[in-house]
Every structure is written in C-alpha cells, then in structure tokens.
Design an enzyme around this catalytic site. Structure first.
Site, short mmCIF file in Angstrom:
data_model
loop_
_atom_site.label_atom_id
_atom_site.label_comp_id
_atom_site.label_asym_id
_atom_site.label_seq_id
_atom_site.Cartn_x
_atom_site.Cartn_y
_atom_site.Cartn_z
CG HIS A 171 -1.72 1.29 1.58
ND1 HIS A 171 -1.37 2.17 2.49
CD2 HIS A 171 -2.47 2.06 0.49
CE1 HIS A 171 -2.15 3.16 2.34
NE2 HIS A 171 -3.03 3.03 1.32
CB SER A 172 0.60 4.31 0.44
OG SER A 172 0.94 5.61 0.20
#
Length: 386
Positions: free
Chosen positions: A217-218
């Site tokens: 994520h991210s």
C-alpha cells in the site's frame, strides 16, 4: 496396573474436571479469524561502529507468519506491506475494530506474512539514524481520513467530495481516527536506503517462503517494485493498493529507470523524457519516457495490478504510473474501483467500511486469476485526461 491404564485414567479424570477442552477455538468478538502466529526476522547485516568500538545489526526486517487455523489451501503465500509510517498491524483489524484483510485472506486458505519494513516499527534501527514523520496530523486528516470535510483547502482535489467510506467522522477526536493515527511512526530520512534494504529483506523472505504475492500500500508500492526487480523469479505477482511509485517522481528528481539488467534509481533530468497532458485540479500531467521507451526487464516478468479509489488523492495521478509501467513493458491490470461499482473510497480503502467487499470482489479474483491460466486484460485508459 500398566502405565497405559494410568495414562488413560488420568485423561478421563482431566476431562471430567474440565481440564481438557475439545471445543473449537472461540470466534473473536470483532470477527477476526483464529490463526497460528510465528515471529522471526530476515535480512540485515552486522556493522562495526568505530566510535563505540562495538558491533550491531542493521536493516533486518520483522516478520509475522500467520497460518490458517485449519490448513493452508492456497499454493502461494501473501506478503503484506503498508503505507508510510504504519506497521504490519494495520492489516489485522480496522480502526473501528472490524476484521482486516489478514483475517479475510487467512479464511480463504492463504499463508499470510505481515512485515515491518526495515528501520521502521519492530524492525528497529541504529540509534544514530535520522528519521522523519511521514504523515502529520493535518495531512492525515485532509488527504486520508476526511478530505471531504476540507474541500476549500488549497491541497484538496475535486474528487475528495466523493469520500464516504471512512469508518468514523474523520478528523482528530474521532475514535477511529485516534486509533489509526496514533499508530503512525517515523520513516528514515534516507528513503533510498530504506527501500533498498527492505527489498533485500523481502527477497530473503520469499526465498524462505517460496514464490509469493506481494501486496503493498502507498509508500511500500515503491519497495515492492524494487523487490520484484531484484528477485522476479521468486515473486508470483504484485498487487498495489494505490502504490506511491510515481514515475520520474518517486523522490525529488529521481525515477525507477530501466537498465539492461534491471532498474536503478536515476536522476530523471539526465534521462530522455517528455511531459504529457496538462495539469488540472483533478488530474496531473505525466512525465514519461521519450520514445523509444526502455523496458523494465525484470519487473516485466511479474504480473502487476494496482487499484485506485474514486475519492483518493491518487485518482489525480495514478494514470501516470499506469502509463509508465505499460510503456516499460510491465504486465499491469489497472483497477478503478468505481468502475467495479465500489464507490466512496479514499487512499486507505483496505481499512474503510467496505474493506472486505474490496478484498472479495477485487483482490481475491485477481489472485485466483494469476494462480490459474493467464488471461490478463490490461486496461489502458487515456494517459492525459482533460
């Protein structure tokens, strides 16, 4: 009396006294599944400090191995990584204490690994290492938890008005925000060191676990790409939940540049590049490779998917990463959640109210597709949207 008889009588007595419980493990109040947990470390090295005349370990990665309560039914493990400042616990439960993605995929029969990237959280760091807080409270409020409440802020994008899925009211003072934000810690100032050492540790992990999927994520979207470049034969696929690997702009003036043998961080001002499209409040222009584009040789060996939510800050720039990966020969499925009927999500969709719907309707089908006959439908939308 023979020893067997004594043991048998002891067992009967224990059952009668309630000392032996044959009942199944009780479900947890928040719906989190039961699992067996093992903790270990991978990667790292020993360094000698000339000042203190002592040796210590650096760049090791903390790993939690979660095994389904009954048995592993899926052939390839899942390795979960998180966004900047968080730790592996973010995959266990949501800020409002509902079941997280770790439990969901354990229930599907996957062996799950949760990691803390190097120099963060339980992975530790040398005492002299400089760090910074990746997400200040104002940033967390305005771009992640409740952007819809700050539509007049100069940093807010038009799509923020669509955000409805945060599990609470959003800003500080909200219980869900307090639980989530107070788990945020610092990252290294030297991002490149953090990314390279984490990628090396991930490659060591998948050598032990066997070919695995990386779900990042991210910020850890950058790390999963670097890991795929370093050990592509050990990575079954990459799923980026809004990965932050912006082409040519991963860090100031750098990008993941193709080379003959892999990828390397380079100064993009020394590369042949072009800017495509124009900047608008809800859509940014892209810096892409000038033709003929070079290939990301190793990453192109690995299937890649990334999801983008309609109310996330990433909706304004995700098309740039998609275009860059496609032109570099990467097998990418770009999944726009709104086109799957999943609406109202922000950057932390895996923690929001419909987190399990996304896991079931988006991530799981993609994983199942990779484990069966390959039938990718690589979605190519307009690179520069007006």
């Amino acid at each position: 009396m023979c020893p067997f008889s004594i043991s048998f009588l002891a067992l009967v007595l224990a059952i009668l006294l309630g000392l032996v419980d044959f009942a199944p493990a009780r479900p947890r109040p928040n719906g989190e599944t039961n699992y067996q947990r093992t903790v270990f470390f991978v990667g790292g090295q020993y360094v000698f400090n000339e000042t203190s005349k002592s040796t210590y370990a650096v760049d090791q990665m903390y790993v939690e191995q979660l095994t389904p309560e009954h048995r592993v039914k899926q052939p390839y493990p899942l390795v979960f990584m998180y966004g900047g400042g968080l730790t592996g616990v973010t995959w266990l439960t949501t800020p409002d204490n509902r079941k997280g993605w770790a439990s969901y995929f354990l229930e599907q029969g996957y062996l799950v690994y949760l990691v803390d990237i190097t120099n963060v959280g339980r992975s530790s760091r040398p005492p002299s290492t400089q760090s910074y807080l990746a997400n200040l409270v104002e940033t967390a409020e305005q771009t992640f938890a409740s952007p819809e409440k700050f539509v007049d802020s100069p940093i807010i994008y038009p799509q923020a008005r669509l955000h409805t899925q945060w599990p609470g009211n959003g800003p500080r003072g909200d219980p869900a925000f307090e639980t989530w934000y107070k788990g945020i810690g610092p990252n290294l100032v030297d991002n490149e060191k953090e990314e390279e050492s984490s990628a090396a540790a991930l490659c060591e992990l998948v050598k032990q676990s066997g070919p695995s999927y990386l779900i990042g994520h991210s910020y850890t979207g950058i790390i999963m790409f670097v890991a795929a470049d370093r050990c592509p034969d050990l990575i079954r696929g990459l799923f980026g939940v809004e990965p932050a690997a912006f082409p040519f702009e991963l860090r100031a003036d750098t990008y993941l540049q193709p080379t003959d043998t892999g990828a390397k961080m380079r100064d993009y001002r020394c590369a042949s590049h072009v800017r495509v499209g124009k900047n608008t409040p809800g859509n940014v222009s892209c810096i892409l490779q000038a033709a003929p584009a070079e290939r990301l040789v190793n990453i192109s060996k690995v299937p890649v998917a990334m999801s983008t939510a309609e109310a996330s800050i990433h909706i304004v720039n995700a098309h740039c990463l998609a275009a860059y990966l496609w032109q570099s020969g990467v097998s990418l499925d770009w999944i726009l959640l709104a086109e799957r009927g999943i609406k109202g999500n922000g950057h932390f969709s895996f923690l929001e109210k419909n987190n399990l719907e996304i896991a079931e309707k988006v991530v799981l089908p993609w994983l199942q597709l990779q484990s069966g006959p390959k039938g990718h439908n690589h979605k190519k939308s307009e690179v520069a949207r007006d």
